[in-house]
Design a protein around this motif. Sequence first.
Motif, PDB file in Angstrom:
ATOM      1  N   SER A 270     -11.892 -26.712  52.483  1.00 52.32           N
ATOM      2  CA  SER A 270     -12.386 -28.068  52.698  1.00 52.32           C
ATOM      3  C   SER A 270     -11.685 -28.751  53.842  1.00 52.32           C
ATOM      4  O   SER A 270     -10.499 -28.556  54.063  1.00 52.32           O
ATOM      5  N   GLY A 274     -18.271 -33.192  55.392  1.00 48.20           N
ATOM      6  CA  GLY A 274     -18.983 -32.654  54.237  1.00 48.20           C
ATOM      7  C   GLY A 274     -19.093 -31.135  54.240  1.00 48.20           C
ATOM      8  O   GLY A 274     -19.292 -30.524  53.211  1.00 48.20           O
ATOM      9  N   ASN A 275     -18.960 -30.503  55.427  1.00 51.35           N
ATOM     10  CA  ASN A 275     -19.130 -29.049  55.498  1.00 51.35           C
ATOM     11  C   ASN A 275     -17.805 -28.319  55.472  1.00 51.35           C
ATOM     12  O   ASN A 275     -16.940 -28.590  56.302  1.00 51.35           O
ATOM     13  N   GLU A 536     -16.997 -34.133  51.040  1.00 52.41           N
ATOM     14  CA  GLU A 536     -17.841 -33.144  50.361  1.00 52.41           C
ATOM     15  C   GLU A 536     -18.391 -33.732  49.063  1.00 52.41           C
ATOM     16  O   GLU A 536     -19.564 -33.567  48.737  1.00 52.41           O
TER      17      GLU A 536
END
Length: 651
Positions: A270, A274-275, A536
């Motif tokens: 992470s 968000g990706n 995320e």
Amino acid sequence: MPDIESLLKERRSFKPSADFSRQANWNKRTTSEYRKLGEKNPTKFWAKMAKENVDWFKPWTKVLDWKPPFAKWFVGAKTNVSYNCLDRHLEGPNAWRKNKAAIIWEGEPGDTRTITYAELHKDVCRFANVLKSQGIKKGDRVCLYMPMVPELAIAMLACTRIGAPHSIVFGGFSAEALSDRINDAQAKLVVTADGGYRKGAAFGLKEMVDAAVAKSPCVETVVVVARTNQDVEMKSGRDLWWHELMADASTNCPPAKLDAEHPLFILYTSGTTGNPKGILHTTGGYLTHVATTFKAIFDIKDDDVYWCTADIGWITGHSYVVYGPLANGATTLMYEGTPTEPGPDRWWSLIEKWGVSIFYTAPTAIRTFIRLGDEHPKSHDLSSLRLLGSVGEPINPEAWMWYHRVIGGKRCPIVDTWWQTETGGIMISPLPGAIDTKPGSATKPFPGIHANIFDEEGNATTGEAGGFLVLTHPWPGMLRGIWGDKKRFKETYWGKYDNTYFAGDGAHRDKSGYFWIIGRIDDVMNVSGHRIGTMEVESALVSSTDVAEAAVVGRPDEITGTAIVAFVSPKATTTADDALVARLKKHVTKEIGAIARPTEIRFTNALPKTRSGKIMRRLLRDIASGRDVAGDTSTLEDFSVLAKLRESEED
Ligand code: WTA
């Protein structure tokens, strides 16, 4: 997370026993020589380690080619990871190891398997041939989504044997998360199992793969290990049983002679968007780093039984359940299930049963066991232990002391090891025979590792100082990039300071040069030692039709280190009630996995924002930690007054 005030008051210090120091792989003298060499000439130090700890088919022409931020280690050299983990223990001076246990495995229900080096070698060759027969060639990506069973280690080593980079996705991730990772890496083949055992029951994995692959057209083949024998659907032309393929496969598969910089694996972790990022590691440098640190820090001897409790789906499992131990010809223990199944003493019974001598785990687990009570470890004979390790999050001094006293019987040195998915191997850690340890400190950088602390303005510090943890010289196990995203690689790690790696952690260095890691300073949470990006979880929440906007923050938690708190403003048509809380928790589990499920969800009309429209995260963190008003879950909270008061501060 330990706060810096209490850490700085920590004055306790523990010397390794004379007996331990005397027998250590790296004693005070070697360590001090290596420190000097590593300080003055890190490339020379690592070249020496590469010669000592790794077998090469062809030597390098240059140790390091450094064009910031791109490093190449052992340029022109050729080697193979599975050769170093297997073949070299079957021939030459170490041939006696062929009947030594490479993997001792215990399933949660209590079934066990012991696999010798010779047997592991055969199975790895067989599976490498299976991969080839399914059209996998050097460079093709293979995704592994498996429970903690020996077949996972076999599949990893088989990939390395033919030069097919693996991408392991932790079995706790959802079908959505799996599909995203498969697509990003464009994996052609997935290895999975029907399921595995956790918390006393069988869970399913194959159904997740079916759902993921429906959205991942790049996958041509799915190989399925029969672990639980539950009913699964096998799609003809795509799905094949592991045991059927293995029965026909040859045990003859010479290791591919791979370039030192050949991609070894991708592992997603992470970040602040968000990706997730596909962290890329390569062959020769990574192997040198993990083989060397494992030997020195875990002080491995041929009669040790070593147990790292991490799941192989995380970097700790890659480097210190599989590659580091096997490269050293060690016996590595793998346990499939939950720590407290069938009872709160399962781990301690495993240590007693298998005579574990080196034990490596995470602070979250230690804190959980403290709460469960001393009677459980005390009901087992733990006298086989001689060395303990900690990883994944800051260990608070009280947890350290309990680990030292109750598990280590006051005789075992503790290695508190700081590192990251990106660093590949351990970076800051005690060398157990050569340094005094202090509860809560990872002590000093490993020889050849150049770590420092930069202040807010980006100046290098010396002596006692606090600030951002950085690495100022490349190291062999360092990530070579983010899969398919050069720009993000440069910006995330190398954008803050020139030619310097930014770790994203805060740290303090005391007068004696010891590092005290405080934890993440970016929007990444560390929940039970697992990295989860706030973004995320936010994108998972807003993908629900009930949510207009969401902000996620971490709050300190006594057991898990950080707990996830989500502030959600529901759509006008949605009622904020307990049913919505349950629905949203389920939604996040579906989008990412149970590890990202918020502990707490609080509803608000509007998220507090600054004049420029930024969400006031610091305010939300304070509210989440109970430092300001706390509301009732099912009423809409109004933070606008607090936001006004804080505005100038956060804008
Ligand atoms: C944290 C796990 C304090 C840190 C190997 C780092 C630690 C992140 C320690 C990496 C430690 C890891 N003391 N904090 N001994 N070890 N961390 O990528 O915040 O899952 O940046 O790698 O864990 O997590 P990752």
